[in-house]
Scaffold this motif. Structure first.
Motif, PDB file in Angstrom:
ATOM      1  N   ALA B  44       1.659  -4.148  -6.714  1.00 31.26           N
ATOM      2  CA  ALA B  44       2.666  -3.142  -7.039  1.00 31.26           C
ATOM      3  C   ALA B  44       2.886  -3.155  -8.545  1.00 31.26           C
ATOM      4  O   ALA B  44       3.066  -4.212  -9.151  1.00 31.26           O
ATOM      5  CB  ALA B  44       3.956  -3.427  -6.295  1.00 31.26           C
ATOM      6  N   THR B  45       2.844  -1.980  -9.125  1.00 32.24           N
ATOM      7  CA  THR B  45       3.188  -1.841 -10.543  1.00 32.24           C
ATOM      8  C   THR B  45       4.222  -0.731 -10.597  1.00 32.24           C
ATOM      9  O   THR B  45       4.553  -0.131  -9.575  1.00 32.24           O
ATOM     10  CB  THR B  45       1.975  -1.450 -11.396  1.00 32.24           C
ATOM     11  OG1 THR B  45       1.566  -0.143 -10.991  1.00 32.24           O
ATOM     12  CG2 THR B  45       0.832  -2.421 -11.211  1.00 32.24           C
ATOM     13  N   LYS B  46       4.675  -0.419 -11.775  1.00 33.54           N
ATOM     14  CA  LYS B  46       5.733   0.606 -11.838  1.00 33.54           C
ATOM     15  C   LYS B  46       5.230   1.978 -11.422  1.00 33.54           C
ATOM     16  O   LYS B  46       6.002   2.873 -11.137  1.00 33.54           O
ATOM     17  CB  LYS B  46       6.355   0.645 -13.231  1.00 33.54           C
ATOM     18  CG  LYS B  46       5.394   0.997 -14.326  1.00 33.54           C
ATOM     19  CD  LYS B  46       6.169   1.141 -15.615  1.00 33.54           C
ATOM     20  CE  LYS B  46       5.306   1.221 -16.836  1.00 33.54           C
ATOM     21  NZ  LYS B  46       4.038   1.894 -16.732  1.00 33.54           N
ATOM     22  N   ASN B  47       3.917   2.136 -11.362  1.00 27.88           N
ATOM     23  CA  ASN B  47       3.368   3.426 -10.953  1.00 27.88           C
ATOM     24  C   ASN B  47       3.241   3.590  -9.447  1.00 27.88           C
ATOM     25  O   ASN B  47       3.050   4.705  -8.964  1.00 27.88           O
ATOM     26  CB  ASN B  47       1.988   3.628 -11.571  1.00 27.88           C
ATOM     27  CG  ASN B  47       2.097   3.886 -13.068  1.00 27.88           C
ATOM     28  OD1 ASN B  47       3.110   4.373 -13.534  1.00 27.88           O
ATOM     29  ND2 ASN B  47       1.050   3.522 -13.792  1.00 27.88           N
ATOM     30  N   GLY B  48       3.301   2.485  -8.754  1.00 32.22           N
ATOM     31  CA  GLY B  48       3.172   2.620  -7.303  1.00 32.22           C
ATOM     32  C   GLY B  48       2.574   1.365  -6.702  1.00 32.22           C
ATOM     33  O   GLY B  48       2.508   0.312  -7.329  1.00 32.22           O
ATOM     34  N   ILE B  49       2.115   1.501  -5.481  1.00 31.53           N
ATOM     35  CA  ILE B  49       1.556   0.348  -4.766  1.00 31.53           C
ATOM     36  C   ILE B  49       0.091   0.621  -4.450  1.00 31.53           C
ATOM     37  O   ILE B  49      -0.269   1.726  -4.044  1.00 31.53           O
ATOM     38  CB  ILE B  49       2.298   0.099  -3.435  1.00 31.53           C
ATOM     39  CG1 ILE B  49       3.787  -0.058  -3.672  1.00 31.53           C
ATOM     40  CG2 ILE B  49       1.735  -1.137  -2.747  1.00 31.53           C
ATOM     41  CD1 ILE B  49       4.563  -0.315  -2.400  1.00 31.53           C
ATOM     42  N   LYS B  50      -0.702  -0.388  -4.634  1.00 28.78           N
ATOM     43  CA  LYS B  50      -2.099  -0.287  -4.217  1.00 28.78           C
ATOM     44  C   LYS B  50      -2.324  -1.357  -3.156  1.00 28.78           C
ATOM     45  O   LYS B  50      -2.040  -2.526  -3.369  1.00 28.78           O
ATOM     46  CB  LYS B  50      -3.001  -0.539  -5.427  1.00 28.78           C
ATOM     47  CG  LYS B  50      -4.478  -0.644  -5.069  1.00 28.78           C
ATOM     48  CD  LYS B  50      -5.344  -0.730  -6.314  1.00 28.78           C
ATOM     49  CE  LYS B  50      -6.097  -2.041  -6.364  1.00 28.78           C
ATOM     50  NZ  LYS B  50      -7.288  -2.085  -7.176  1.00 28.78           N
ATOM     51  N   VAL B  51      -2.823  -0.931  -2.005  1.00 26.26           N
ATOM     52  CA  VAL B  51      -3.090  -1.882  -0.919  1.00 26.26           C
ATOM     53  C   VAL B  51      -4.599  -1.967  -0.755  1.00 26.26           C
ATOM     54  O   VAL B  51      -5.263  -0.941  -0.603  1.00 26.26           O
ATOM     55  CB  VAL B  51      -2.430  -1.410   0.395  1.00 26.26           C
ATOM     56  CG1 VAL B  51      -2.669  -2.420   1.502  1.00 26.26           C
ATOM     57  CG2 VAL B  51      -0.933  -1.214   0.193  1.00 26.26           C
ATOM     58  N   THR B  52      -5.124  -3.160  -0.785  1.00 25.81           N
ATOM     59  CA  THR B  52      -6.573  -3.348  -0.751  1.00 25.81           C
ATOM     60  C   THR B  52      -6.999  -4.122   0.477  1.00 25.81           C
ATOM     61  O   THR B  52      -6.398  -5.132   0.823  1.00 25.81           O
ATOM     62  CB  THR B  52      -7.021  -4.138  -1.999  1.00 25.81           C
ATOM     63  OG1 THR B  52      -6.575  -3.447  -3.145  1.00 25.81           O
ATOM     64  CG2 THR B  52      -8.525  -4.268  -2.053  1.00 25.81           C
ATOM     65  N   VAL B  53      -8.046  -3.623   1.114  1.00 23.29           N
ATOM     66  CA  VAL B  53      -8.626  -4.316   2.259  1.00 23.29           C
ATOM     67  C   VAL B  53     -10.094  -4.508   1.949  1.00 23.29           C
ATOM     68  O   VAL B  53     -10.767  -3.580   1.502  1.00 23.29           O
ATOM     69  CB  VAL B  53      -8.459  -3.464   3.546  1.00 23.29           C
ATOM     70  CG1 VAL B  53      -9.187  -4.102   4.705  1.00 23.29           C
ATOM     71  CG2 VAL B  53      -6.992  -3.310   3.888  1.00 23.29           C
ATOM     72  N   GLU B  54     -10.574  -5.691   2.183  1.00 23.70           N
ATOM     73  CA  GLU B  54     -11.988  -5.941   1.871  1.00 23.70           C
ATOM     74  C   GLU B  54     -12.731  -6.455   3.082  1.00 23.70           C
ATOM     75  O   GLU B  54     -12.178  -7.180   3.899  1.00 23.70           O
ATOM     76  CB  GLU B  54     -12.072  -6.990   0.770  1.00 23.70           C
ATOM     77  CG  GLU B  54     -12.663  -6.425  -0.489  1.00 23.70           C
ATOM     78  CD  GLU B  54     -12.719  -7.425  -1.595  1.00 23.70           C
ATOM     79  OE1 GLU B  54     -12.973  -8.600  -1.307  1.00 23.70           O
ATOM     80  OE2 GLU B  54     -12.498  -7.021  -2.733  1.00 23.70           O
TER      81      GLU B  54
END
Lengths: 391, 312
Positions: B44-54
């Motif tokens: 999470a950064t101030k721009n939004g959330i990134k969710v990663t699945v590998e």
């Protein structure tokens, strides 16, 4: 071979393949001068299905490139069905379907031209094969009925989808009766629910059968043709003879015709299929009079060796149809069930004293190429006399 | 959500991440699209959330959820990272049932206190509040890709409607899906080689489905179909799909892909199968294929138009 199907006919072709997939695992594709034929037979050779699409069905039809022989091939039903798997998608997106069979490349190429310029090409592998031809003649069947497929479709609705066999017969008052057929089981009285559907004569366009005649055939296989006929809004004709003889289901249109030939249970095995005879112990001798041991009756062991011979024989150019013996039951005219037609058709299944009846579907309609002239062999439990010699 | 904001207003400072959403389905549908593995890493950064699945270091799926989607979004630190069980998270987000009743919305408030603390979810529907605490784990190292535009070899953007059936009908008896991108015919081709024979799906470059077609060189790459198929769940939700072939460059920092718009996107990165003659070479030197699914979020805000996917 090259043919092009456009518009709504693509879905019709897809539905036909779906119907055929209910019968067998291999599809025999044969381009003939009078159209493209798609045929299949089930593994126990007790059901055969054939669709013939006339050249007019196609926008473009070329049975064989000039100078080349007519090719035919056999492909796995699963592979061919995968091309037409989703009928809804076929209807929505496919504009044209082009099927071509090239002798040089060993692939059957099916190309679907879809909306937005998208093109799907399937290169399916196939095997060379002999022509699959069953011997049957609807004209030789004494009994026939014809109705819109919709009527028959509604008639089979009440039957459970799991039901394997159904008995079709003519009851009193010329009513057509469909009844679920169950094998005799020890606890059948506890488990079985018998469903019966009656249709009046007025629902049929043609009804040419005597009261009391009945045949039992596989419902699942019949449903395959029925669903196709219903969607194409065609009339379905059923030609049948005595129990044990194959029943022929046909649909016909200006652009295509379809034949499904299904084996029926023979009388010696079943008494409950007799819809016109309620007398419990009498049926045994009378039904046997109906059963006709055929000149071509094969014991099951012979089928495999016969089939192997059929597939390894090199066919000659001219004869595409296997030489066969006519199976017309000349010597046995259909007997009228006079003595026991007074009673209603709500017969209890008659109990057979002794051993439970073995159920056997016999494949009776393939001609033999091993020995065109064969001395007639009846099956071992012959309960009636042999007919006199070869037909 | 007056019920909850009064309670926790003063305590907001202790949380590294606070996010509020009026309709939790905006979040759960996107996360479902990448749910082909059990665990996911959240950045999470101030721009939004990134969710990663590998998956097996061959496939990486990222869901980018812009800050603009949330009614309230506060990130105290530079970036907040944690690993979480995605299955459990999705179960909690749909705790009130996955099919929404007409007219009711489930509201969400997500709070994370920092390293070592569980993720707290407050879900409210019709006056009923559910509190979920999901344990977080050490974030795993995920492959980071630097997306410089100069690395792009080929890029094709197609409308998803033309691809959904194609992907659902892929011949699964084939081990690989071969993707051909070329400036000449066949332009864009998906091929499978299964038991029945081979199948090719061609999309011409002038097709109505084609939104953008930039191909510089002919590329034919094969990808394991078993890894690819589950990742195309996102196709169902998306309106556009981008196939992009780039040379990845390794960086230590996670690049931020998020910009201030309200469109979310799901991005799946595939590393192709190395050709057999090279043996088990690490695929990092080979061009990777990136699928980007553009997912519209039902927020009702303006500005859901196309955006330049190569945003810095």
């Amino acid at each position: 071979m090259k043919c092009l199907v456009t518009g709504g006919n693509v879905k019709v072709l897809g539905k036909a393949v779906h119907s055929l997939s209910r019968i067998g695992d291999e599809l025999y594709l044969e381009p003939l001068e009078d159209g493209l034929s798609l045929r299949t037979v089930n593994s126990s050779r007790s059901a055969y299905a054939c669709f013939l699409f006339a050249p007019l069905f196609f926008q473009q039809y070329q049975a064989a490139t000039p100078g080349q022989d007519l090719l035919r091939c056999k492909i796995l039903m699963k592979s061919f069905l995968s091309v037409f798997r989703s009928l809804a998608m076929l209807e929505k997106t496919v504009e044209k379907c082009c099927i071509s069979l090239n002798g040089r490349s060993s692939r059957l190429v099916v190309q679907l031209h879809c909306k937005f310029g998208v093109r799907k090409t399937h290169n399916l592998s196939f095997q060379d094969c002999e022509s699959l031809q069953a011997v049957f003649d609807p004209a030789s069947c004494p009994h026939m009925l014809r109705a819109p497929a919709r009527v028959l479709g509604e008639a089979v609705l009440p039957f459970s989808p799991a039901l394997a066999e159904v008995t079709l017969g003519i009851g009193r008052g010329r009513r057509v009766i469909l009844r679920s057929y169950h094998e005799e089981e020890a606890d059948s009285t506890a488990k079985a629910m018998v469903t019966e559907m009656c249709l009046g004569e007025e629902d049929f366009q043609q009804l040419q059968a005597q009261e009391g005649v009945a045949i039992t055939f596989c419902l699942k296989e019949f449903r395959g043709l029925l669903s196709f006929a219903e969607s194409a809004n065609l009339n379905l004709s059923i030609h049948f003879d005595a129990p044990g003889r194959p029943a022929i289901f046909t649909i016909k249109d200006s652009l295509l015709d379809g034949h499904f030939v299904l084996a029926t249970l023979s009388d010696t095995d079943s008494h409950s299929q007799d819809l016109g005879s309620p007398e419990r112990h009498q049926p045994v001798p009378q039904l046997q009079a109906h059963s006709t041991p055929h000149p071509d009756d094969f014991a099951n062991d012979d089928i495999d060796s016969y089939m192997i011979a059929m597939e390894t024989t090199i066919g000659n150019e001219g004869s595409r149809v296997l030489p066969s013996i006519s199976l017309s039951p000349g010597p046995q005219p259909p007997k009228s069930p006079g003595p026991h037609s007074e009673e209603e058709d709500e017969a209890e299944p008659s109990t057979v004293p002794g051993t439970p009846p073995p159920k056997k579907f016999r494949s009776l309609f393939f001609g033999s190429i091993l020995a065109p002239v064969r001395s007639p062999q009846g099956p071992s439990p012959v309960l009636a006399e042999d007919s006199e010699g070869e037909g | 959500m007056p019920l909850l904001t009064q309670q926790i207003q003063d305590e907001d400072d202790q949380y590294s991440l606070v996010a509020s959403l009026d309709n939790v389905r905006n979040l759960s549908t996107i996360l479902k699209a990448i749910h082909f593995r059990e665990h996911a890493t959240c950045f999470a950064t101030k721009n939004g959330i990134k969710v990663t699945v590998e998956n097996a270091k061959c496939v990486q799926a990222n869901a980018f959820i812009q800050a603009g989607i949330f009614q309230e979004f506060k990130v105290q630190e530079e970036s907040v990272t944690f690993r979480i069980n995605l299955t459990v998270l999705l179960d909690c987000l749909s705790i009130f049932g996955s099919s929404p009743m007409p007219g009711t919305l489930t509201a969400l408030r997500m709070c994370y206190q920092g390293y070592g603390y569980p993720l707290m979810l407050f879900l409210e529907e019709g006056g009923v509040v559910t509190v979920c605490k999901i344990n977080t784990q050490e974030p795993e190292e995920t492959l980071d890709f630097d997306f410089c535009s100069t690395n792009v070899i080929n890029k094709i953007i197609l409308q998803s409607e033309g691809l959904r059936e194609a992907f659902s009908e892929l011949d699964m008896t084939s081990e690989v899906l071969q993707i051909t991108m070329s400036p000449d015919k066949p332009y864009f081709r998906l091929s499978t080689f299964g038991n029945a024979g081979s199948s090719h799906l061609d999309y011409p470059k002038d097709s109505d489905l084609m939104e953008a077609f930039h191909c510089n060189q002919t590329q034919v790459n094969r990808y394991k179909i078993s890894l690819l198929k589950p990742s195309t769940k996102a196709l169902v939700l998306s309106c556009k799909m981008e196939f992009c072939s780039r040379h990845p460059v390794w960086t230590a920092m996670a690049q931020s892909w998020l910009t201030a718009t309200s469109t979310s996107q799901v991005q799946v990165i595939f590393l192709p199968q190395p050709p057999k003659h090279l043996g088990l070479q690490a695929p990092t030197t080979m061009p990777s294929l990136i699928f980007v699914f553009l997912v519209e979020s039902r927020v009702g805000q303006a500005g859901l138009g196309t955006r330049d996917l190569r945003a810095p």
